[in-house]
Motif scaffolding. Structure first.
Motif, PDB file in Angstrom:
ATOM      1  N   VAL A   1       0.830  -1.212   0.000  1.00  0.00           N
ATOM      2  CA  VAL A   1       0.000   0.000   0.000  1.00  0.00           C
ATOM      3  C   VAL A   1       0.865   1.264   0.000  1.00  0.00           C
ATOM      4  N   ARG A   2       1.965   1.248   0.737  1.00  0.00           N
ATOM      5  CA  ARG A   2       2.798   2.471   0.824  1.00  0.00           C
ATOM      6  C   ARG A   2       3.436   2.825  -0.516  1.00  0.00           C
ATOM      7  N   LEU A   3       3.531   1.855  -1.425  1.00  0.00           N
ATOM      8  CA  LEU A   3       4.126   2.138  -2.729  1.00  0.00           C
ATOM      9  C   LEU A   3       3.073   2.405  -3.800  1.00  0.00           C
ATOM     10  N   SER A   4       1.808   2.240  -3.428  1.00  0.00           N
ATOM     11  CA  SER A   4       0.757   2.432  -4.430  1.00  0.00           C
ATOM     12  C   SER A   4       0.531   3.927  -4.680  1.00  0.00           C
ATOM     13  N   GLY A   5      -0.217   4.198  -5.721  1.00  0.00           N
ATOM     14  CA  GLY A   5      -0.523   5.601  -6.010  1.00  0.00           C
ATOM     15  C   GLY A   5       0.389   6.225  -7.040  1.00  0.00           C
ATOM     16  N   ILE A   6       1.288   5.421  -7.624  1.00  0.00           N
ATOM     17  CA  ILE A   6       2.125   5.953  -8.705  1.00  0.00           C
ATOM     18  C   ILE A   6       1.322   5.863 -10.007  1.00  0.00           C
ATOM     19  N   ASN A   7       1.339   6.933 -10.784  1.00  0.00           N
ATOM     20  CA  ASN A   7       0.797   6.885 -12.138  1.00  0.00           C
ATOM     21  C   ASN A   7       1.968   6.955 -13.109  1.00  0.00           C
ATOM     22  N   VAL A   8       2.009   6.054 -14.057  1.00  0.00           N
ATOM     23  CA  VAL A   8       3.084   6.059 -15.045  1.00  0.00           C
ATOM     24  C   VAL A   8       2.543   6.665 -16.329  1.00  0.00           C
ATOM     25  N   SER A   9       3.149   7.751 -16.739  1.00  0.00           N
ATOM     26  CA  SER A   9       2.687   8.457 -17.933  1.00  0.00           C
ATOM     27  C   SER A   9       3.436   7.936 -19.161  1.00  0.00           C
ATOM     28  N   VAL A  10       2.680   7.431 -20.141  1.00  0.00           N
ATOM     29  CA  VAL A  10       3.268   6.950 -21.390  1.00  0.00           C
ATOM     30  C   VAL A  10       2.433   7.474 -22.544  1.00  0.00           C
ATOM     31  N   ASP A  11       3.097   8.172 -23.458  1.00  0.00           N
ATOM     32  CA  ASP A  11       2.425   8.665 -24.670  1.00  0.00           C
ATOM     33  C   ASP A  11       1.162   9.471 -24.332  1.00  0.00           C
ATOM     34  N   ASN A  12       1.286  10.372 -23.369  1.00  0.00           N
ATOM     35  CA  ASN A  12       0.210  11.282 -22.942  1.00  0.00           C
ATOM     36  C   ASN A  12      -0.962  10.609 -22.235  1.00  0.00           C
ATOM     37  N   ASP A  13      -0.783   9.357 -21.836  1.00  0.00           N
ATOM     38  CA  ASP A  13      -1.809   8.689 -21.039  1.00  0.00           C
ATOM     39  C   ASP A  13      -1.214   8.292 -19.696  1.00  0.00           C
ATOM     40  N   ASP A  14      -2.045   8.327 -18.663  1.00  0.00           N
ATOM     41  CA  ASP A  14      -1.590   7.909 -17.336  1.00  0.00           C
ATOM     42  C   ASP A  14      -2.106   6.508 -17.026  1.00  0.00           C
ATOM     43  N   TYR A  15      -1.197   5.650 -16.559  1.00  0.00           N
ATOM     44  CA  TYR A  15      -1.554   4.274 -16.202  1.00  0.00           C
ATOM     45  C   TYR A  15      -1.241   4.046 -14.731  1.00  0.00           C
ATOM     46  N   PRO A  16      -2.252   3.718 -13.921  1.00  0.00           N
ATOM     47  CA  PRO A  16      -1.991   3.468 -12.501  1.00  0.00           C
ATOM     48  C   PRO A  16      -1.093   2.237 -12.336  1.00  0.00           C
ATOM     49  N   LEU A  17      -0.116   2.356 -11.453  1.00  0.00           N
ATOM     50  CA  LEU A  17       0.819   1.263 -11.194  1.00  0.00           C
ATOM     51  C   LEU A  17       0.502   0.655  -9.837  1.00  0.00           C
ATOM     52  N   GLN A  18       0.214  -0.633  -9.851  1.00  0.00           N
ATOM     53  CA  GLN A  18       0.023  -1.375  -8.603  1.00  0.00           C
ATOM     54  C   GLN A  18       1.286  -2.161  -8.329  1.00  0.00           C
ATOM     55  N   ILE A  19       1.727  -2.154  -7.086  1.00  0.00           N
ATOM     56  CA  ILE A  19       2.940  -2.884  -6.740  1.00  0.00           C
ATOM     57  C   ILE A  19       2.612  -3.948  -5.705  1.00  0.00           C
ATOM     58  N   LYS A  20       2.965  -5.173  -6.043  1.00  0.00           N
ATOM     59  CA  LYS A  20       2.731  -6.300  -5.132  1.00  0.00           C
ATOM     60  C   LYS A  20       4.081  -6.892  -4.753  1.00  0.00           C
ATOM     61  N   VAL A  21       4.113  -7.630  -3.667  1.00  0.00           N
ATOM     62  CA  VAL A  21       5.387  -8.178  -3.215  1.00  0.00           C
ATOM     63  C   VAL A  21       5.201  -9.617  -2.763  1.00  0.00           C
ATOM     64  N   ALA A  22       6.248 -10.395  -2.919  1.00  0.00           N
ATOM     65  CA  ALA A  22       6.286 -11.767  -2.396  1.00  0.00           C
ATOM     66  C   ALA A  22       7.711 -12.018  -1.906  1.00  0.00           C
ATOM     67  N   SER A  23       7.835 -13.003  -1.039  1.00  0.00           N
ATOM     68  CA  SER A  23       9.176 -13.412  -0.604  1.00  0.00           C
ATOM     69  C   SER A  23       9.610 -14.601  -1.439  1.00  0.00           C
ATOM     70  N   LEU A  24      10.817 -14.536  -1.957  1.00  0.00           N
ATOM     71  CA  LEU A  24      11.334 -15.638  -2.755  1.00  0.00           C
ATOM     72  C   LEU A  24      11.459 -16.879  -1.878  1.00  0.00           C
ATOM     73  N   PRO A  25      10.903 -18.013  -2.317  1.00  0.00           N
ATOM     74  CA  PRO A  25      10.976 -19.220  -1.493  1.00  0.00           C
ATOM     75  C   PRO A  25      12.418 -19.585  -1.134  1.00  0.00           C
ATOM     76  N   ASN A  26      12.602 -20.010   0.101  1.00  0.00           N
ATOM     77  CA  ASN A  26      13.917 -20.440   0.612  1.00  0.00           C
ATOM     78  C   ASN A  26      14.961 -19.327   0.632  1.00  0.00           C
ATOM     79  N   ALA A  27      14.504 -18.091   0.594  1.00  0.00           N
ATOM     80  CA  ALA A  27      15.462 -16.975   0.669  1.00  0.00           C
ATOM     81  C   ALA A  27      14.761 -15.775   1.305  1.00  0.00           C
ATOM     82  N   ARG A  28      15.513 -15.010   2.031  1.00  0.00           N
ATOM     83  CA  ARG A  28      14.925 -13.796   2.623  1.00  0.00           C
ATOM     84  C   ARG A  28      15.094 -12.648   1.630  1.00  0.00           C
ATOM     85  N   LEU A  29      14.298 -12.734   0.599  1.00  0.00           N
ATOM     86  CA  LEU A  29      14.421 -11.808  -0.522  1.00  0.00           C
ATOM     87  C   LEU A  29      13.054 -11.333  -0.968  1.00  0.00           C
ATOM     88  N   GLN A  30      12.952 -10.055  -1.268  1.00  0.00           N
ATOM     89  CA  GLN A  30      11.684  -9.487  -1.722  1.00  0.00           C
ATOM     90  C   GLN A  30      11.664  -9.394  -3.252  1.00  0.00           C
TER      91      GLN A  30
END
Length: 270
Positions: free
Chosen positions: A62-91
Motif C-alpha cells: 500500500v505504501r508504494l501504491s498511487g504511482i501513475n506512469v505516464s506513457v504517450d500522454n496517457d496515465d496508467y496506474p501502477l500497482q505494486i505487489k510483493v512476495a518473498s522468494l521461497p527459501n530466501a529472505r528476498l523481496q
C-alpha cells in the motif's frame, strides 16, 4: 561497518513465478547467491496474469501504491505487489496494471496472436520499474536487467533518469538472451518509448527495428556491462557485443557457478 552493496534485478521472468527461457532460473540463482554473499538484493518483474497470486502469496504494498506512469500522454496506474522468494529472505516486487497485465496470457493471445500493445506494455514496465525504485528511496549500486522487455532501462538510466539522486551511482548490467518472438513492437514504438522531451531521436536509434534483437541491441548499447544469457543468441549481436571496448563482457557458460557474475557486480560497484 561498511554498507552492503545493493543489487537490483529487473527481469521479464524469474523462477518460480514465470519461466519462459532458461534464464528465469539463472535470475533466481543469481539473486539468492548475491544475497548469500553479502549483497543487499531486491527484484522486480511484471505481474503477468499467469502469475498465481495465491500460490506465491503476493500482496499489495500500500505504501508504494498511487504511482501513475505516464506513457504517450496517457496515465496508467501502477500497482505494486510483493512476495518473498521461497527459501530466501528476498523481496520480489511485481508491477501490475489492470489494462496491461491482467490478461491470462503473456505476449500472445489464445490464438497465438501477438498483442498489439506489447510495445506500450514494455515502455510502461521499464518506466514503472524506475519509478518504483525512486519510490523505494533505495539507491542500487548495480542494476541487472534481463529479458528483452527490460531493454529500454539502460537507455532511460543514461538519459531521462541520469540526474535522479537514487540512480547517481548505479551501474547497469544487461543480459542478451535468446530471441523468443518474430513479431515487431509496431510502427509507433519509438514514439511511445520517447518518454521525455530531453530524449533525442538518435538516442532511440538502436531500437529502430522494434524487433526482439533491437531491444537486446539497445539495452547492450547503453549498459555498462554485458552478459550473454543463452547459448543461442542472434549471431549479429554476438559479433557486435561479444567484445566491446570499455565494457566488461561475460560470455555464456552453461557450467558457470555464477561466481563470475558476483565478481562483475563487485567490480562495477567499486
Amino acid at each position: 561497518m561498511l554498507q552492503k552493496k545493493r543489487i537490483l534485478f529487473i527481469a521479464n521472468e524469474m523462477s518460480p513465478y514465470l519461466e519462459l527461457t532458461e534464464f528465469a532460473e539463472i535470475v533466481n540463482k543469481l539473486a539468492i547467491k548475491s544475497n548469500d554473499n553479502g549483497f543487499e538484493v531486491r527484484c522486480i518483474m511484471p505481474r503477468f496474469g499467469v502469475v498465481n497470486e495465491r500460490r506465491h502469496r503476493l500482496h499489495e504494498v500500500v505504501r508504494l501504491s498511487g504511482i501513475n506512469v505516464s506513457v504517450d500522454n496517457d496515465d496508467y496506474p501502477l500497482q505494486i505487489k510483493v512476495a518473498s522468494l521461497p527459501n530466501a529472505r528476498l523481496q520480489v516486487y511485481f508491477l501490475d496494471n489492470e489494462d496491461l497485465f491482467k490478461r491470462k496470457f503473456i505476449f500472445h493471445d489464445e490464438g497465438d496472436k501477438w498483442f498489439e500493445d506489447n510495445g506500450l506494455r514494455t515502455v510502461f514496465y521499464c518506466k514503472g520499474a524506475l519509478e518504483t525504485v525512486k519510490k523505494f528511496g533505495w539507491p542500487p549500486d548495480v542494476i541487472h536487467c534481463s529479458g528483452w522487455m527490460t531493454g529500454l532501462i539502460p537507455l532511460y538510466l543514461k538519459t531521462v533518469y541520469k540526474k535522479e539522486p537514487v540512480f547517481a551511482h548505479s551501474k547497469c548490467v544487461f543480459t542478451i538472451g535468446q530471441n523468443t518472438f518474430k513479431e515487431k513492437l509496431g510502427p509507433d514504438f519509438l514514439k511511445t518509448a520517447n518518454i521525455h522531451a530531453t530524449m533525442k531521436d538518435k538516442d532511440l536509434e538502436p531500437y529502430k527495428d522494434a524487433s526482439n534483437s533491437a531491444l537486446f541491441r539497445g539495452g547492450a548499447t547503453y549498459a555498462d556491462a554485458i552478459t550473454f544469457g543463452a547459448e543461442k543468441v542472434d549471431k549479429k549481436l554476438v559479433e557486435e557485443f561479444g567484445k566491446i571496448r570499455g565494457k566488461k563482457v561475460l560470455s555464456f557458460n552453461a557450467e558457470s557457478d555464477l561466481t563470475d557474475y558476483l565478481q562483475l557486480y563487485t567490480d562495477l560497484s567499486k
